[in-house]
Design an enzyme around this catalytic site. Structure first.
Site, PDB file in Angstrom:
ATOM      1  N   LYS A  55      62.683  54.299 -78.029  1.00 16.12           N
ATOM      2  CA  LYS A  55      63.728  55.101 -77.860  1.00 16.12           C
ATOM      3  C   LYS A  55      64.135  55.685 -78.844  1.00 16.12           C
ATOM      4  CE  LYS A  55      66.059  52.163 -74.041  1.00 16.12           C
ATOM      5  NZ  LYS A  55      67.543  51.476 -74.072  1.00 16.12           N
ATOM      6  N   GLN A  99      72.469  48.803 -76.156  1.00 13.27           N
ATOM      7  CA  GLN A  99      70.975  48.059 -75.409  1.00 13.27           C
ATOM      8  C   GLN A  99      71.936  46.449 -74.661  1.00 13.27           C
ATOM      9  OE1 GLN A  99      68.318  49.146 -74.987  1.00 13.27           O
ATOM     10  NE2 GLN A  99      67.408  47.566 -74.549  1.00 13.27           N
ATOM     11  N   ASP A 122      73.565  56.190 -69.820  1.00 14.46           N
ATOM     12  CA  ASP A 122      72.925  55.071 -69.079  1.00 14.46           C
ATOM     13  C   ASP A 122      74.102  55.209 -67.203  1.00 14.46           C
ATOM     14  OD1 ASP A 122      71.247  52.827 -69.934  1.00 14.46           O
ATOM     15  OD2 ASP A 122      72.944  52.411 -71.230  1.00 14.46           O
TER      16      ASP A 122
END
Ligand code: GUN
Length: 290
Positions: A55, A99, A122
């Site tokens: 990422k 995460q 997200d």
């Protein structure tokens, strides 16, 4: 016999990232705004470490700013919440990603709820899930967004097609169903308790497998000519002691039955980070009134 064509998600994602990079360069040049993405990793889960590294690299490649926060596995929930609050208030940070999975002593629902919805790249915050459900502009979870982009690119108009989503997670199954409904598909969400799961799958023009079980969807569950989107990334042992990646669909068995299928790896996987960058760009634009 049907010729089954693989869907090249790797190439599609590379192309999408290149288009995003152009738009980022334009934003920097014309508005002096550089999109910034903060990624928070708690602990040392090896798969998560790989994702976070990829990422960060792809964020920088797209011309965005990357802020990495790596915290020890024993970080207190209150300290993580304090970091999220600082990132919410930081104008250089347009997107925040914590995460998952988080260590067991941390309540992930509480952490996700603490992220400012406008920075929730997200799309896991209940505000974004709710906005998607009622058809308002939302930040949409990256993996299902990538699935629907691939479907629209290869099939064109999805209106009226029968879609079966196997899996009901908040991260993939439920948002995938919402996005397919928005495209005017007739949508069924199937799961481990579904009666006659193979029979349900056999109805599908579009079959999305997001269960996290290696090769669970068999060839004879697929309607001839259907488009199969395999979201699974399962590591399974090989005879030589090493491991290989397989999807949730028995890829070999699908040959000659499916019309189109995403391979694993190289199908849906690469789309997730590309869509994360897309969401970061979208969030930055909205935060700047663009
Ligand atoms: N862990 C596995 N996939 C994801 C994802 O898309 N987002 C976050 N935050 N964590 C993950």
């Amino acid at each position: 016999m049907i010729e089954t064509k693989p869907i090249d998600g790797k190439a599609f994602a590379a192309n999408l990232r290149a288009r995003i990079a152009e738009q980022v360069a334009d934003l920097v040049r014309t508005r002096g705004v550089t999109p910034g993405l903060a990624v928070v990793l708690v602990g040392e889960d090896p798969a998560s470490q790989v994702y976070v590294r990829n990422k960060a690299a792809q964020t920088l490649e797209a011309g965005m700013a990357s802020f990495e926060h790596k915290l020890p596995a024993d970080t207190a929930e209150a300290d993580l919440l304090a970091l999220v609050a600082r990132l919410n208030a930081d104008p250089a940070v347009n997107g925040i990603l914590v995460q998952l999975p988080l260590p067991g002593h941390i309540d992930s629902t509480k952490v996700l709820a603490a992220i400012e919805p406008a920075k929730d790249v997200d799309g896991f915050h209940v505000v974004n899930a709710g906005r998607l459900a009622v058809g308002l502009d939302a930040l949409v979870p990256c993996t299902p967004l990538g699935c629907v982009m691939l479907l629209k690119h290869h099939l064109g108009n999805l209106s009226g097609l029968k879609a079966v989503v196997v899996g009901r997670s908040n991260i993939v199954g439920k948002p995938a169903a919402q996005l397919l409904l928005k495209e005017d598909c007739t949508v069924t969400i199937a799961h481990s308790r579904t009666r006659d799961l193979p029979g349900e799958c056999r109805q599908a023009d579009i079959l999305v497998a997001a269960v996290g079980r290696p090769e669970m969807v068999r060839g004879d569950w697929i309607k001839p000519g259907a488009t199969v989107i395999d979201v699974g990334i399962n590591r399974v042992p090989k005879e030589d002691g090493k491991t290989r990646l397989v999807g949730d669909v028995a890829y070999g068995e699908a040959q000659g039955i499916a019309g189109l299928i995403t391979p694993v790896p190289g199908g849906v996987g690469p789309m997730t980070i590309a869509c994360l960058l897309q969401n970061t760009l979208t969030a930055t634009r909205r935060q700047n009134g663009l």
